[in-house]
Design a protein around this motif. Structure first.
Motif, mmCIF file in Angstrom:
data_model
loop_
_atom_site.group_PDB
_atom_site.id
_atom_site.type_symbol
_atom_site.label_atom_id
_atom_site.label_comp_id
_atom_site.label_asym_id
_atom_site.label_seq_id
_atom_site.Cartn_x
_atom_site.Cartn_y
_atom_site.Cartn_z
ATOM 1 N N LYS A 137 -9.627 25.179 20.559
ATOM 2 C CA LYS A 137 -8.584 25.890 19.811
ATOM 3 C C LYS A 137 -7.197 25.522 20.340
ATOM 4 O O LYS A 137 -6.269 25.254 19.562
ATOM 5 C CB LYS A 137 -8.772 27.408 19.923
ATOM 6 C CG LYS A 137 -9.867 27.966 19.062
ATOM 7 C CD LYS A 137 -9.907 29.479 19.192
ATOM 8 C CE LYS A 137 -11.015 30.094 18.389
ATOM 9 N NZ LYS A 137 -11.070 31.555 18.539
ATOM 10 N N GLU A 138 -7.073 25.525 21.655
ATOM 11 C CA GLU A 138 -5.795 25.185 22.273
ATOM 12 C C GLU A 138 -5.411 23.742 21.954
ATOM 13 O O GLU A 138 -4.256 23.429 21.681
ATOM 14 C CB GLU A 138 -5.878 25.397 23.795
ATOM 15 C CG GLU A 138 -4.575 25.232 24.520
ATOM 16 C CD GLU A 138 -3.543 26.290 24.166
ATOM 17 O OE1 GLU A 138 -2.347 25.977 24.285
ATOM 18 O OE2 GLU A 138 -3.911 27.413 23.769
ATOM 19 N N ALA A 139 -6.427 22.847 21.953
ATOM 20 C CA ALA A 139 -6.161 21.442 21.655
ATOM 21 C C ALA A 139 -5.693 21.273 20.212
ATOM 22 O O ALA A 139 -4.808 20.453 19.928
ATOM 23 C CB ALA A 139 -7.409 20.611 21.903
ATOM 24 N N LYS A 140 -6.270 22.042 19.288
ATOM 25 C CA LYS A 140 -5.844 21.962 17.886
ATOM 26 C C LYS A 140 -4.384 22.395 17.744
ATOM 27 O O LYS A 140 -3.603 21.776 17.009
ATOM 28 C CB LYS A 140 -6.736 22.844 17.006
ATOM 29 C CG LYS A 140 -8.077 22.246 16.707
ATOM 30 C CD LYS A 140 -8.861 23.150 15.786
ATOM 31 C CE LYS A 140 -10.251 22.603 15.518
ATOM 32 N NZ LYS A 140 -11.032 23.477 14.633
ATOM 33 N N LYS A 141 -4.024 23.461 18.457
ATOM 34 C CA LYS A 141 -2.634 23.936 18.397
ATOM 35 C C LYS A 141 -1.680 22.874 18.931
ATOM 36 O O LYS A 141 -0.651 22.582 18.327
ATOM 37 C CB LYS A 141 -2.472 25.218 19.226
ATOM 38 C CG LYS A 141 -3.117 26.446 18.643
ATOM 39 C CD LYS A 141 -2.897 27.619 19.574
ATOM 40 C CE LYS A 141 -3.717 28.822 19.183
ATOM 41 N NZ LYS A 141 -3.566 29.927 20.153
ATOM 42 N N LEU A 142 -2.049 22.306 20.084
ATOM 43 C CA LEU A 142 -1.185 21.290 20.689
ATOM 44 C C LEU A 142 -1.101 20.039 19.823
ATOM 45 O O LEU A 142 -0.035 19.424 19.698
ATOM 46 C CB LEU A 142 -1.690 20.946 22.088
ATOM 47 C CG LEU A 142 -1.543 22.043 23.142
ATOM 48 C CD1 LEU A 142 -2.270 21.653 24.425
ATOM 49 C CD2 LEU A 142 -0.089 22.326 23.425
#
Length: 198
Positions: A137-142
């Motif tokens: 999820k964090e990677a998608k945001k970044l």
């Protein structure tokens, strides 16, 4: 028969009992005598003209002096609180006491829940959080932020002007790439293959 001055205006014009207006004679500083001057009927010197007083303008000038218009003046001794105020104060105190003495959710004993009801009906079960899901999820945001920053960088290279906020996003491109790499993703947001998977 001497004329007596009944009224003297601000300009120094005296009105006699007969209604004649004149400026009385006076002595100059050098000792010579200034003779009496008659004033023609109907003439009003500028000093005697009353100024128009606008009530709104006067109230605006004196706004700090009088307090709030229509408000009662503050008395030295305060009025005793009304019955409703006393009742509301008692209610507030009772609520405070109840809140202080009420058990919190963590303090509640387990025996208070009925045995025939399941845990899911009274309290939602705490879900375990998978760290891999959180990382993705964090990677998608970044990756989304990185994609937007690259689009803004392309705009800048074409010659378009950027807002300060947009310029800040362009500056952070390298930082976003570094954060993705620490999570184990490449600069496109795809998961890097480890040596065991390759």
């Amino acid at each position: 028969m001497p004329t007596e001055a009944s009224k003297v205006s601000r300009a120094g014009i005296a009105t006699s009992a007969t209604g004649e207006r004149h400026i009385p004679s006076s002595i100059r500083p050098d000792g010579s005598v200034r003779k009496e001057i008659r004033v023609r009927p109907g003439y009003r010197p500028p000093e005697d003209v009353e100024l128009y007083k606008n009530r709104t303008a006067e109230a605006y000038k004196n706004r700090a002096k009088g307090g709030v218009p229509g408000a009662d003046s503050v008395s030295a001794t305060p009025d005793p609180p009304s019955a409703a105020a006393n009742k509301n104060a008692k209610r507030r105190e009772a609520r405070k006491k109840a809140a202080a003495s009420a058990p919190t959710k963590n303090d509640a004993p387990a025996t208070t829940t009925p045995t025939n009801q399941s845990l899911t009906s009274t309290e939602p079960a705490k879900q375990t959080v998978d760290p891999e899901v959180e990382k993705s999820k964090e990677a998608k945001k970044l990756a989304k932020k990185l994609r937007q920053a690259r689009e803004l960088q392309d705009k800048k290279e074409k010659g378009d002007s950027l807002l300060p906020e947009q310029f800040q996003k362009v500056i952070k491109i390298n930082e976003l790439i570094r954060q993705l790499e620490t999570l184990g993703f490449d600069s496109n947001g795809d998961k890097k293959l480890t040596e065991a998977e390759a």
